[in-house]
Write a protein that holds these residues in place. Structure first.
Motif, PDB file in Angstrom:
ATOM      1  N   ARG A 142       0.815  -1.217   0.000  1.00  0.00           N
ATOM      2  CA  ARG A 142       0.000   0.000   0.000  1.00  0.00           C
ATOM      3  C   ARG A 142       0.849   1.268   0.000  1.00  0.00           C
ATOM      4  NH1 ARG A 142      -3.044  -3.585   3.023  1.00  0.00           N
ATOM      5  NH2 ARG A 142      -5.197  -3.861   2.282  1.00  0.00           N
ATOM      6  N   GLU A 143       2.121   1.142   0.297  1.00  0.00           N
ATOM      7  CA  GLU A 143       3.015   2.299   0.283  1.00  0.00           C
ATOM      8  C   GLU A 143       3.677   2.515  -1.071  1.00  0.00           C
ATOM      9  OE1 GLU A 143       2.963   4.265   2.905  1.00  0.00           O
ATOM     10  OE2 GLU A 143       1.512   2.795   3.661  1.00  0.00           O
ATOM     11  N   ARG A 144       3.445   1.606  -2.001  1.00  0.00           N
ATOM     12  CA  ARG A 144       4.068   1.711  -3.316  1.00  0.00           C
ATOM     13  C   ARG A 144       3.315   2.702  -4.191  1.00  0.00           C
ATOM     14  NH1 ARG A 144       7.026  -2.999  -4.585  1.00  0.00           N
ATOM     15  NH2 ARG A 144       7.291  -2.068  -6.653  1.00  0.00           N
ATOM     16  N   GLU A 145       4.042   3.397  -5.038  1.00  0.00           N
ATOM     17  CA  GLU A 145       3.424   4.387  -5.923  1.00  0.00           C
ATOM     18  C   GLU A 145       2.422   3.736  -6.872  1.00  0.00           C
ATOM     19  OE1 GLU A 145       3.547   7.664  -5.678  1.00  0.00           O
ATOM     20  OE2 GLU A 145       4.724   7.255  -3.867  1.00  0.00           O
ATOM     21  N   GLU A 146       2.727   2.514  -7.332  1.00  0.00           N
ATOM     22  CA  GLU A 146       1.803   1.830  -8.247  1.00  0.00           C
ATOM     23  C   GLU A 146       0.461   1.596  -7.571  1.00  0.00           C
ATOM     24  OE1 GLU A 146       4.855   0.875  -7.231  1.00  0.00           O
ATOM     25  OE2 GLU A 146       5.724  -0.585  -8.626  1.00  0.00           O
ATOM     26  N   TRP A 147       0.503   1.264  -6.278  1.00  0.00           N
ATOM     27  CA  TRP A 147      -0.739   1.059  -5.524  1.00  0.00           C
ATOM     28  C   TRP A 147      -1.496   2.375  -5.391  1.00  0.00           C
ATOM     29  CZ3 TRP A 147      -3.000  -3.294  -3.157  1.00  0.00           C
ATOM     30  CH2 TRP A 147      -4.050  -3.025  -2.291  1.00  0.00           C
ATOM     31  N   LYS A 148      -0.814   3.409  -4.949  1.00  0.00           N
ATOM     32  CA  LYS A 148      -1.460   4.696  -4.693  1.00  0.00           C
ATOM     33  C   LYS A 148      -2.044   5.308  -5.963  1.00  0.00           C
ATOM     34  CE  LYS A 148       1.431   5.826  -0.699  1.00  0.00           C
ATOM     35  NZ  LYS A 148       2.447   6.746  -0.140  1.00  0.00           N
TER      36      LYS A 148
ATOM     37  N   ASN B  24      -3.533   3.669  -8.335  1.00  0.00           N
ATOM     38  CA  ASN B  24      -4.669   2.900  -8.863  1.00  0.00           C
ATOM     39  C   ASN B  24      -5.736   2.557  -7.833  1.00  0.00           C
ATOM     40  OD1 ASN B  24      -3.954   1.942 -11.813  1.00  0.00           O
ATOM     41  ND2 ASN B  24      -2.045   1.782 -10.635  1.00  0.00           N
ATOM     42  N   ILE B  25      -5.389   2.490  -6.568  1.00  0.00           N
ATOM     43  CA  ILE B  25      -6.293   1.961  -5.551  1.00  0.00           C
ATOM     44  C   ILE B  25      -6.465   3.000  -4.461  1.00  0.00           C
ATOM     45  CG2 ILE B  25      -6.692   0.108  -3.886  1.00  0.00           C
ATOM     46  CD1 ILE B  25      -4.975  -1.690  -5.720  1.00  0.00           C
ATOM     47  N   HIS B  26      -7.702   3.511  -4.327  1.00  0.00           N
ATOM     48  CA  HIS B  26      -7.962   4.621  -3.418  1.00  0.00           C
ATOM     49  C   HIS B  26      -9.047   4.323  -2.387  1.00  0.00           C
ATOM     50  CE1 HIS B  26      -6.691   6.262  -7.412  1.00  0.00           C
ATOM     51  NE2 HIS B  26      -5.780   6.826  -6.638  1.00  0.00           N
ATOM     52  N   SER B  27      -9.638   3.155  -2.430  1.00  0.00           N
ATOM     53  CA  SER B  27     -10.760   2.846  -1.544  1.00  0.00           C
ATOM     54  C   SER B  27     -10.908   1.344  -1.427  1.00  0.00           C
ATOM     55  CB  SER B  27     -12.061   3.434  -2.113  1.00  0.00           C
ATOM     56  OG  SER B  27     -12.397   2.779  -3.337  1.00  0.00           O
ATOM     57  N   ARG B  28     -11.765   0.921  -0.512  1.00  0.00           N
ATOM     58  CA  ARG B  28     -12.068  -0.510  -0.390  1.00  0.00           C
ATOM     59  C   ARG B  28     -12.739  -1.043  -1.655  1.00  0.00           C
ATOM     60  NH1 ARG B  28     -13.074  -4.285   4.537  1.00  0.00           N
ATOM     61  NH2 ARG B  28     -11.132  -3.892   5.639  1.00  0.00           N
ATOM     62  N   ALA B  29     -13.555  -0.215  -2.292  1.00  0.00           N
ATOM     63  CA  ALA B  29     -14.178  -0.654  -3.544  1.00  0.00           C
ATOM     64  C   ALA B  29     -13.118  -0.889  -4.615  1.00  0.00           C
ATOM     65  CB  ALA B  29     -15.191   0.386  -4.011  1.00  0.00           C
ATOM     66  N   ASP B  30     -12.112  -0.012  -4.677  1.00  0.00           N
ATOM     67  CA  ASP B  30     -11.016  -0.230  -5.620  1.00  0.00           C
ATOM     68  C   ASP B  30     -10.274  -1.528  -5.302  1.00  0.00           C
ATOM     69  OD1 ASP B  30     -11.563   2.108  -6.989  1.00  0.00           O
ATOM     70  OD2 ASP B  30     -10.004   3.278  -5.977  1.00  0.00           O
ATOM     71  N   GLU B  31     -10.030  -1.769  -4.007  1.00  0.00           N
ATOM     72  CA  GLU B  31      -9.377  -3.018  -3.630  1.00  0.00           C
ATOM     73  C   GLU B  31     -10.190  -4.212  -4.115  1.00  0.00           C
ATOM     74  OE1 GLU B  31      -7.388  -3.916   0.065  1.00  0.00           O
ATOM     75  OE2 GLU B  31      -7.694  -1.844   0.724  1.00  0.00           O
TER      76      GLU B  31
ATOM     77  N   SER C 295      -6.709  -6.541 -16.498  1.00  0.00           N
ATOM     78  CA  SER C 295      -5.926  -5.433 -15.969  1.00  0.00           C
ATOM     79  C   SER C 295      -6.810  -4.546 -15.105  1.00  0.00           C
ATOM     80  CB  SER C 295      -5.332  -4.615 -17.113  1.00  0.00           C
ATOM     81  OG  SER C 295      -4.399  -5.377 -17.849  1.00  0.00           O
ATOM     82  N   PHE C 296      -6.177  -3.806 -14.194  1.00  0.00           N
ATOM     83  CA  PHE C 296      -6.889  -2.861 -13.330  1.00  0.00           C
ATOM     84  C   PHE C 296      -6.118  -1.553 -13.371  1.00  0.00           C
ATOM     85  CE2 PHE C 296      -8.012  -0.740  -9.393  1.00  0.00           C
ATOM     86  CZ  PHE C 296      -9.384  -0.915  -9.341  1.00  0.00           C
ATOM     87  N   GLY C 297      -6.675  -0.562 -14.069  1.00  0.00           N
ATOM     88  CA  GLY C 297      -5.943   0.677 -14.267  1.00  0.00           C
ATOM     89  C   GLY C 297      -4.633   0.382 -14.969  1.00  0.00           C
ATOM     90  N   SER C 298      -3.531   0.859 -14.407  1.00  0.00           N
ATOM     91  CA  SER C 298      -2.216   0.598 -15.001  1.00  0.00           C
ATOM     92  C   SER C 298      -1.592  -0.689 -14.475  1.00  0.00           C
ATOM     93  CB  SER C 298      -1.276   1.775 -14.725  1.00  0.00           C
ATOM     94  OG  SER C 298      -1.025   1.907 -13.335  1.00  0.00           O
ATOM     95  N   LEU C 299      -2.299  -1.416 -13.607  1.00  0.00           N
ATOM     96  CA  LEU C 299      -1.798  -2.675 -13.058  1.00  0.00           C
ATOM     97  C   LEU C 299      -2.145  -3.799 -14.022  1.00  0.00           C
ATOM     98  CD1 LEU C 299      -2.810  -2.108  -9.322  1.00  0.00           C
ATOM     99  CD2 LEU C 299      -0.560  -1.780 -10.372  1.00  0.00           C
ATOM    100  N   GLU C 300      -1.141  -4.251 -14.748  1.00  0.00           N
ATOM    101  CA  GLU C 300      -1.328  -5.176 -15.857  1.00  0.00           C
ATOM    102  C   GLU C 300      -1.870  -6.516 -15.403  1.00  0.00           C
ATOM    103  OE1 GLU C 300       1.456  -7.254 -19.343  1.00  0.00           O
ATOM    104  OE2 GLU C 300       2.289  -5.740 -17.977  1.00  0.00           O
ATOM    105  N   GLY C 301      -2.703  -7.114 -16.237  1.00  0.00           N
ATOM    106  CA  GLY C 301      -3.294  -8.404 -15.921  1.00  0.00           C
ATOM    107  C   GLY C 301      -2.432  -9.566 -16.351  1.00  0.00           C
ATOM    108  N   VAL C 302      -2.699 -10.707 -15.738  1.00  0.00           N
ATOM    109  CA  VAL C 302      -2.081 -11.975 -16.096  1.00  0.00           C
ATOM    110  C   VAL C 302      -3.129 -13.040 -15.837  1.00  0.00           C
ATOM    111  CG1 VAL C 302      -1.114 -12.404 -13.796  1.00  0.00           C
ATOM    112  CG2 VAL C 302      -0.036 -13.453 -15.797  1.00  0.00           C
ATOM    113  N   ARG C 303      -3.051 -14.145 -16.531  1.00  0.00           N
ATOM    114  CA  ARG C 303      -4.083 -15.183 -16.400  1.00  0.00           C
ATOM    115  C   ARG C 303      -4.387 -15.471 -14.939  1.00  0.00           C
ATOM    116  NH1 ARG C 303      -6.706 -19.223 -19.016  1.00  0.00           N
ATOM    117  NH2 ARG C 303      -7.024 -21.168 -17.897  1.00  0.00           N
ATOM    118  N   GLY C 304      -5.677 -15.456 -14.609  1.00  0.00           N
ATOM    119  CA  GLY C 304      -6.101 -15.747 -13.247  1.00  0.00           C
ATOM    120  C   GLY C 304      -6.383 -17.225 -13.089  1.00  0.00           C
TER     121      GLY C 304
END
Length: 401
Positions: free
Chosen positions: A129-135, A137-144, A156-165
């Motif tokens: 949560r202290e990483r710039e990539e987190w801050k 893209n993720i600002h609330s519990r709904a974002d989480e 993908s979620f914002g700039s957080l790239e996706g990979v097969r789930g």
């Protein structure tokens, strides 16, 4: 040591609406998964996991998915490790221990709870949560909740790239209920993006009783292709709509809201494709008619009207989604005959569970009769069936504070 409790979820209304941007009524429940994270002890400094439900301990280091058998519970943890590693870099060594009182593959989202629990513990352990990539893209519990759903479905979620789930093309309803619901209340959400709407208290005189049918609905197993087909039909409708109109709507809900005659225009467009037309009508009925009807009824204390909406929701799932099996249909019908004022199947379908709303004072008698009748009718599935009373509970929370 880090410890989190993540509840299961009860989908009261909103069958297969979330990934289409629709509305659902959900609750966190008073059962769930507890995860405890300790420093890892693997020789190579990797990540391992185990559960009290099974004897095996698995390695889930980045890229280790191919070592797990198909359908293994470790795939859910592995998907989280792979995603966090891709988005934030190498993770610190860790050992995850899981303990759960959620019935497996029952519709109360034990699989998504495993994803959320894994993510919460590893995010804490690595101070993500202290990483710039987190801050960024993720600002609330709904974002989480949205991000955790993408860990599971691979998007993908914002700039957080996706990979097969885990291989299912689901939405974020489960994760939203686990992260954002309120103790003692049923809450309406819409999705794509996640937005909270009304929240209504469930009177203390009522409780939900969940019948686990014994017909497994594992998202990594045989039900996956059937589940994905319902999602694929929504995607096909939106693709055709955007091509026909020149629009770029991201979800079916966006497309339907684009103009006053969008519904009729879409139905004309799909007139020669009955599977897609039926899928459209199932979504419209559940999301725009039954969800508001049910919440209005509950808010007014009209349990009979709430039950009528639940009957229609179950019928819509059986006839239009086509995701019910004889066992869940029989459980819903018999719950009503036994006096439950409301009952419906829920979750992905193709097995799973049925909820019934029951007065708390009569839970034991109702549950015993319901289970006995079911076991007589379906001895094989009935041998694996169980009854689980649940109340709306609180959202995910630290369990070591």
């Amino acid at each position: 040591m880090t410890s989190w409790f993540v509840p299961g979820r009860l989908e009261v209304f909103g069958k297969h609406t979330d990934y289409a941007g629709g509305h659902s009524i959900v609750a966190a429940v008073d059962r769930g998964i507890r995860v405890t994270l300790d420093e890892g002890d693997l020789p190579d400094g990797g990540i391992s996991a185990q559960t009290t439900a099974l004897p095996d301990r698995v390695e889930v280091g980045a890229g280790a998915a191919s070592t797990l058998p198909a359908g293994h519970w470790g795939h859910y943890v592995q998907a989280v490790v792979d995603r966090l590693t891709l988005n934030f870099g190498q993770l610190k060594p860790a050992h995850l221990s899981f303990d759960s009182d959620l019935p497996l593959a029952s519709g109360m989202s034990s699989s998504s709870a495993l994803v959320v629990a894994s993510a919460l513990a590893l995010i804490d352990h690595n101070d993500l949560r202290e990483r710039e990539e987190w801050k960024a893209n993720i600002h609330s519990r709904a974002d989480e909740a949205g991000y955790y759903s993408c860990c599971e479905n691979g998007l993908s979620f914002g700039s957080l790239e996706g990979v097969r789930g885990v291989g299912t093309f689901g939405g974020s309803q489960d994760h939203t209920a686990m992260m954002c619901c309120h103790d003692g209340r049923l809450t309406e959400f819409s999705f794509c993006p996640i937005q909270e709407h009304r929240s209504v208290a469930l009177d203390d005189t009522w409780t939900f009783v969940v019948a686990v049918s014994g017909v497994l609905a594992e998202k990594t197993g045989s039900a996956r292709d059937s589940y994905n087909a319902l999602s694929a039909r929504i995607a096909a409708i939106v693709t055709q709509w955007n091509k026909a109109t020149g629009r770029a709507d991201a979800s079916l809900a966006d497309a339907l809201a684009s103009s006053g005659d969008a519904v009729e225009q879409m139905r004309r467009m799909l007139a020669d494709e009955p599977d897609l037309l039926t899928r459209l009508d199932a979504f419209i009925r559940e999301s725009t008619v039954l969800v508001p009807q049910a919440l209005d009824a509950l808010d007014a204390g009209d349990i009979d009207a709430f039950g009528a909406a639940a009957d229609e929701s179950h019928r819509n799932a059986d006839e239009n989604l086509g995701n019910q099996v004889p066992q869940t249909n029989d459980l819903q019908r018999r719950a009503r005959e036994l006096g439950a004022p409301a009952a419906s199947a829920f979750g992905a379908g193709f097995g799973g569970s049925v909820w019934a709303l029951v007065e708390r004072s009569g839970v034991d008698d109702f549950a015993n009769a319901w289970l006995e009748d079911y076991r007589r009718a379906y001895p094989d599935a009935g041998s694996r069936a169980s009854i689980v009373p649940v109340r709306p509970g609180d959202a995910a929370r630290r369990a070591d504070e």
